[in-house]
Design a protein around this motif. Sequence first.
Motif, PDB file in Angstrom:
ATOM      1  N   ARG A 104     -50.736  42.247   1.066  1.00 22.30           N
ATOM      2  CA  ARG A 104     -51.308  43.048   1.738  1.00 22.30           C
ATOM      3  C   ARG A 104     -52.793  42.312   1.501  1.00 22.30           C
ATOM      4  NH1 ARG A 104     -51.686  48.214   0.347  1.00 22.30           N
ATOM      5  NH2 ARG A 104     -50.015  48.520   1.788  1.00 22.30           N
ATOM      6  N   THR A 105     -53.420  42.182   0.866  1.00 20.62           N
ATOM      7  CA  THR A 105     -54.900  41.057   0.560  1.00 20.62           C
ATOM      8  C   THR A 105     -54.166  39.945   1.700  1.00 20.62           C
ATOM      9  OG1 THR A 105     -55.350  42.711  -1.621  1.00 20.62           O
ATOM     10  CG2 THR A 105     -56.088  39.773  -1.361  1.00 20.62           C
ATOM     11  N   ALA A 106     -53.170  39.006   0.635  1.00 17.08           N
ATOM     12  CA  ALA A 106     -52.590  37.936   1.219  1.00 17.08           C
ATOM     13  C   ALA A 106     -52.471  37.888   3.563  1.00 17.08           C
ATOM     14  CB  ALA A 106     -51.404  36.892   0.773  1.00 17.08           C
ATOM     15  N   GLY A 107     -52.786  38.849   3.018  1.00 12.79           N
ATOM     16  CA  GLY A 107     -52.705  38.818   5.018  1.00 12.79           C
ATOM     17  C   GLY A 107     -51.149  39.162   5.815  1.00 12.79           C
ATOM     18  N   GLY A 108     -50.579  39.155   4.767  1.00 10.95           N
ATOM     19  CA  GLY A 108     -49.152  39.448   5.405  1.00 10.95           C
ATOM     20  C   GLY A 108     -48.831  40.917   5.803  1.00 10.95           C
ATOM     21  N   PRO A 109     -47.131  41.174   6.526  1.00  6.23           N
ATOM     22  CA  PRO A 109     -47.164  41.800   6.771  1.00  6.23           C
ATOM     23  C   PRO A 109     -47.652  42.896   5.840  1.00  6.23           C
ATOM     24  CG  PRO A 109     -45.242  41.033   6.355  1.00  6.23           C
ATOM     25  CD  PRO A 109     -46.440  39.697   5.997  1.00  6.23           C
ATOM     26  N   ALA A 110     -47.597  44.583   6.378  1.00  8.55           N
ATOM     27  CA  ALA A 110     -47.663  46.183   5.149  1.00  8.55           C
ATOM     28  C   ALA A 110     -45.208  46.122   5.381  1.00  8.55           C
ATOM     29  CB  ALA A 110     -47.652  46.905   6.447  1.00  8.55           C
ATOM     30  N   LEU A 111     -45.336  46.208   3.860  1.00  7.13           N
ATOM     31  CA  LEU A 111     -44.507  46.482   3.154  1.00  7.13           C
ATOM     32  C   LEU A 111     -44.155  47.600   2.431  1.00  7.13           C
ATOM     33  CD1 LEU A 111     -44.010  43.209   1.367  1.00  7.13           C
ATOM     34  CD2 LEU A 111     -42.165  43.928   3.478  1.00  7.13           C
ATOM     35  N   ASP A 112     -42.965  48.008   2.509  1.00 11.38           N
ATOM     36  CA  ASP A 112     -43.008  49.624   2.133  1.00 11.38           C
ATOM     37  C   ASP A 112     -43.187  49.353  -0.240  1.00 11.38           C
ATOM     38  OD1 ASP A 112     -42.444  52.406   0.939  1.00 11.38           O
ATOM     39  OD2 ASP A 112     -40.822  52.556   1.823  1.00 11.38           O
ATOM     40  N   ARG A 113     -43.180  49.778  -0.588  1.00  5.28           N
ATOM     41  CA  ARG A 113     -43.079  49.571  -2.094  1.00  5.28           C
ATOM     42  C   ARG A 113     -41.912  49.447  -2.626  1.00  5.28           C
ATOM     43  NH1 ARG A 113     -42.160  53.809  -5.099  1.00  5.28           N
ATOM     44  NH2 ARG A 113     -43.329  55.841  -4.728  1.00  5.28           N
ATOM     45  N   ARG A 114     -40.599  50.239  -1.907  1.00  3.90           N
ATOM     46  CA  ARG A 114     -39.699  50.970  -2.295  1.00  3.90           C
ATOM     47  C   ARG A 114     -38.179  49.741  -1.935  1.00  3.90           C
ATOM     48  NH1 ARG A 114     -40.175  57.112  -0.390  1.00  3.90           N
ATOM     49  NH2 ARG A 114     -40.572  55.492   1.435  1.00  3.90           N
ATOM     50  N   THR A 115     -38.850  48.717  -1.324  1.00  3.47           N
ATOM     51  CA  THR A 115     -38.145  47.564  -0.088  1.00  3.47           C
ATOM     52  C   THR A 115     -38.071  46.548  -1.834  1.00  3.47           C
ATOM     53  OG1 THR A 115     -40.412  46.731   1.052  1.00  3.47           O
ATOM     54  CG2 THR A 115     -38.489  48.272   1.471  1.00  3.47           C
ATOM     55  N   VAL A 116     -39.321  46.254  -2.105  1.00  4.13           N
ATOM     56  CA  VAL A 116     -39.952  45.445  -3.558  1.00  4.13           C
ATOM     57  C   VAL A 116     -39.084  45.636  -5.268  1.00  4.13           C
ATOM     58  CG1 VAL A 116     -41.803  44.108  -4.246  1.00  4.13           C
ATOM     59  CG2 VAL A 116     -41.755  44.739  -2.433  1.00  4.13           C
ATOM     60  N   GLU A 117     -38.018  44.423  -4.629  1.00  6.72           N
ATOM     61  CA  GLU A 117     -37.370  44.821  -5.762  1.00  6.72           C
ATOM     62  C   GLU A 117     -38.009  43.989  -7.691  1.00  6.72           C
ATOM     63  OE1 GLU A 117     -33.512  43.618  -5.579  1.00  6.72           O
ATOM     64  OE2 GLU A 117     -32.997  45.857  -4.497  1.00  6.72           O
ATOM     65  N   VAL A 118     -38.596  44.498  -8.238  1.00  4.56           N
ATOM     66  CA  VAL A 118     -39.663  43.295  -9.776  1.00  4.56           C
ATOM     67  C   VAL A 118     -38.184  43.402 -10.258  1.00  4.56           C
ATOM     68  CG1 VAL A 118     -41.124  43.198 -11.194  1.00  4.56           C
ATOM     69  CG2 VAL A 118     -41.611  44.065  -8.539  1.00  4.56           C
ATOM     70  N   PRO A 119     -37.775  42.224 -10.990  1.00  2.01           N
ATOM     71  CA  PRO A 119     -36.679  42.560 -11.794  1.00  2.01           C
ATOM     72  C   PRO A 119     -37.715  42.792 -13.319  1.00  2.01           C
ATOM     73  CG  PRO A 119     -37.400  40.070 -11.304  1.00  2.01           C
ATOM     74  CD  PRO A 119     -38.064  41.091 -10.170  1.00  2.01           C
ATOM     75  N   GLY A 120     -36.596  43.575 -13.916  1.00  2.00           N
ATOM     76  CA  GLY A 120     -37.191  43.497 -15.095  1.00  2.00           C
ATOM     77  C   GLY A 120     -38.982  44.423 -15.271  1.00  2.00           C
ATOM     78  N   GLN A 121     -39.801  44.259 -16.323  1.00  2.00           N
ATOM     79  CA  GLN A 121     -41.026  44.019 -15.663  1.00  2.00           C
ATOM     80  C   GLN A 121     -41.391  42.837 -16.313  1.00  2.00           C
ATOM     81  OE1 GLN A 121     -41.698  47.274 -18.761  1.00  2.00           O
ATOM     82  NE2 GLN A 121     -41.841  48.663 -18.143  1.00  2.00           N
ATOM     83  N   ILE A 122     -42.545  42.485 -15.188  1.00  4.59           N
ATOM     84  CA  ILE A 122     -43.447  41.464 -15.509  1.00  4.59           C
ATOM     85  C   ILE A 122     -44.469  41.687 -16.578  1.00  4.59           C
ATOM     86  CG2 ILE A 122     -44.622  39.960 -14.613  1.00  4.59           C
ATOM     87  CD1 ILE A 122     -43.079  40.006 -11.559  1.00  4.59           C
ATOM     88  N   LYS A 123     -44.499  41.322 -17.849  1.00  2.00           N
ATOM     89  CA  LYS A 123     -45.492  41.473 -18.918  1.00  2.00           C
ATOM     90  C   LYS A 123     -46.029  40.338 -19.163  1.00  2.00           C
ATOM     91  CE  LYS A 123     -44.598  44.646 -21.207  1.00  2.00           C
ATOM     92  NZ  LYS A 123     -45.727  45.802 -21.327  1.00  2.00           N
ATOM     93  N   THR A 124     -45.874  39.541 -18.719  1.00  2.00           N
ATOM     94  CA  THR A 124     -46.919  37.676 -18.668  1.00  2.00           C
ATOM     95  C   THR A 124     -47.067  37.045 -17.868  1.00  2.00           C
ATOM     96  OG1 THR A 124     -44.428  36.283 -18.707  1.00  2.00           O
ATOM     97  CG2 THR A 124     -45.039  37.893 -20.689  1.00  2.00           C
TER      98      THR A 124
END
Length: 149
Positions: A104-124
Amino acid sequence: MKLILTADVPNLGAPGDIVEVKDGYGRNLLLPRKLAVVATRGAEKQVAAIQRAQRARQIRDLGHAKEVAGELQALSLTIKAKSAGDSGRLFGSVTAADVVDAVRTAGGPALDRRTVEVPGQIKTVGTHKVTVRLHPEVTTELDVNVVAS
């Protein structure tokens, strides 16, 4: 057990679908997580309202999904993590909601967070791949650059 789904459940159905599942799966997973409600006569009347709300949020069709995927591919996403240690390990993790905010900040389309799949956890700190499922036939991968602030 007959249930009405209130959220998208992988390999089972979409919001508003009436499904028949085993009692344990319904009682122990779907109902406590509010992913479904027990199918009663009153609840079946609410199915139309659930499906209308889902259609309002959903990508219109396959062509629209491909168009949104093209917009997402053109974006350069950078997420500023709150803090990180000397080795680049974050205190916390980057979530799907953080990725949606970055889009959203980068000017992209509005997405639902449930459509985004983060593999595992991004911790680095660094560049990570995140999958966005826009349509049953259209998925796209985004490169997310995580930096310490």
